[in-house]
Design a protein around this motif. Structure first.
Motif, mmCIF file in Angstrom:
data_model
loop_
_atom_site.group_PDB
_atom_site.id
_atom_site.type_symbol
_atom_site.label_atom_id
_atom_site.label_comp_id
_atom_site.label_asym_id
_atom_site.label_seq_id
_atom_site.Cartn_x
_atom_site.Cartn_y
_atom_site.Cartn_z
ATOM 1 N N ARG A 180 0.823 -1.222 0.000
ATOM 2 C CA ARG A 180 0.000 0.000 0.000
ATOM 3 C C ARG A 180 0.855 1.269 0.000
ATOM 4 N N THR A 181 1.988 1.228 0.693
ATOM 5 C CA THR A 181 2.794 2.442 0.875
ATOM 6 C C THR A 181 3.983 2.561 -0.067
ATOM 7 N N GLY A 182 4.433 1.445 -0.619
ATOM 8 C CA GLY A 182 5.659 1.459 -1.410
ATOM 9 C C GLY A 182 6.906 1.402 -0.542
ATOM 10 N N PHE A 183 6.722 1.312 0.772
ATOM 11 C CA PHE A 183 7.863 1.186 1.680
ATOM 12 C C PHE A 183 8.432 -0.223 1.567
ATOM 13 N N ARG A 184 9.703 -0.362 1.880
ATOM 14 C CA ARG A 184 10.342 -1.676 1.921
ATOM 15 C C ARG A 184 9.992 -2.343 3.252
ATOM 16 N N LEU A 185 10.012 -3.668 3.265
ATOM 17 C CA LEU A 185 9.703 -4.434 4.469
ATOM 18 C C LEU A 185 10.975 -5.099 4.968
ATOM 19 N N PHE A 186 11.328 -4.819 6.221
ATOM 20 C CA PHE A 186 12.487 -5.448 6.862
ATOM 21 C C PHE A 186 11.952 -6.261 8.034
ATOM 22 N N HIS A 187 11.838 -7.553 7.810
ATOM 23 C CA HIS A 187 11.297 -8.470 8.808
ATOM 24 C C HIS A 187 12.375 -8.786 9.844
ATOM 25 N N ASN A 188 12.029 -8.693 11.123
ATOM 26 C CA ASN A 188 13.020 -8.869 12.180
ATOM 27 C C ASN A 188 13.707 -10.226 12.147
ATOM 28 N N HIS A 189 13.057 -11.236 11.579
ATOM 29 C CA HIS A 189 13.675 -12.564 11.541
ATOM 30 C C HIS A 189 14.830 -12.647 10.545
ATOM 31 N N SER B 277 11.929 6.016 0.588
ATOM 32 C CA SER B 277 11.003 6.885 1.316
ATOM 33 C C SER B 277 10.642 6.305 2.675
ATOM 34 N N GLY B 278 10.712 4.976 2.799
ATOM 35 C CA GLY B 278 10.384 4.388 4.085
ATOM 36 C C GLY B 278 10.640 2.902 4.165
ATOM 37 N N VAL B 279 10.688 2.426 5.398
ATOM 38 C CA VAL B 279 10.864 1.004 5.698
ATOM 39 C C VAL B 279 9.901 0.634 6.811
ATOM 40 N N ILE B 280 9.297 -0.536 6.674
ATOM 41 C CA ILE B 280 8.471 -1.124 7.726
ATOM 42 C C ILE B 280 9.335 -2.168 8.403
ATOM 43 N N PHE B 281 9.534 -2.016 9.696
ATOM 44 C CA PHE B 281 10.363 -2.930 10.476
ATOM 45 C C PHE B 281 9.457 -3.689 11.427
#
Length: 182
Positions: free
Chosen positions: A26-35, A73-77
């Motif tokens: 939805r946001t175009g942010f990258r996803l950085f999964h803690n695992h 522009s952003g990252v989801i952690f």
């Protein structure tokens, strides 16, 4: 536009990774999964050892700061508070991201106990060697294992009990749009 780090946090099984994937779409942010860092550190060192803790936090911090200094522009952690994470980790993360001119937003995911227990046992959790046993979770929770590090007051809270991951991601995306810096 400045960099935005969205720390999507909550207990194991509340939907962080699933919602994070939809939010990234939805946001175009990258996803950085803690695992990602967890699995790297675990491939070399025993869980909870000083070497494991150091490497995991070093990977988290260096990766997120590098992202903040880039043209992203952003990252989801996705982050699960857990007792082997140092209390200094979250303040250090905030300070480093702020030092790049970026913004950190904390979004807490919650879930009612019955639904939470159901989600914990889902087979798809095995892919990342996630906690899947309700009894083990209950013992760890009673011991305070998920109470540290202490998280800042969330900027937004989403109770995921009665909504799909897509609906939760939409609510978070709407919050992020409303609270975006001018």
């Amino acid at each position: 536009m400045s960099f935005r780090l969205v720390v999507l946090f909550g207990r194991p099984g509340v939907g962080k990774l699933t919602i994070g994937r939809h939010l990234a779409e939805r946001t175009g942010f990258r996803l950085f999964h803690n695992h990602l860092a967890f699995d790297l550190a675990l491939s070399l060192f025993k869980f909870g050892s000083p070497e494991f803790i150091d490497l995991r936090e070093e990977v988290w911090l260096s990766s997120l700061v590098r992202a903040a200094r880039s043209d992203l522009s952003g990252v989801i952690f996705t982050f699960g508070p857990e007792s082997t994470v140092r209390d200094s980790f979250i303040p250090e993360l905030q300070e480093r991201i702020k030092g790049t001119g970026g913004l950190v937003s904390f979004v807490e995911l919650t879930c009612a106990p019955d639904e939470h227990h159901r989600r914990l046992t889902q087979p798809d959790r095995a892919k990342y060697a996630k906690l899947r046993d309700v009894k083990t979770y209950e013992i760890a929770a009673a011991q305070g294992r998920f109470d540290h590090p202490v998280m800042p007051k969330p900027d937004h809270v989403v109770d995921t009990t009665h909504m799909s991951a897509e609906e939760a991601a939409e609510r978070i995306a709407e919050f992020l749009a409303r609270s975006a810096p001018a």
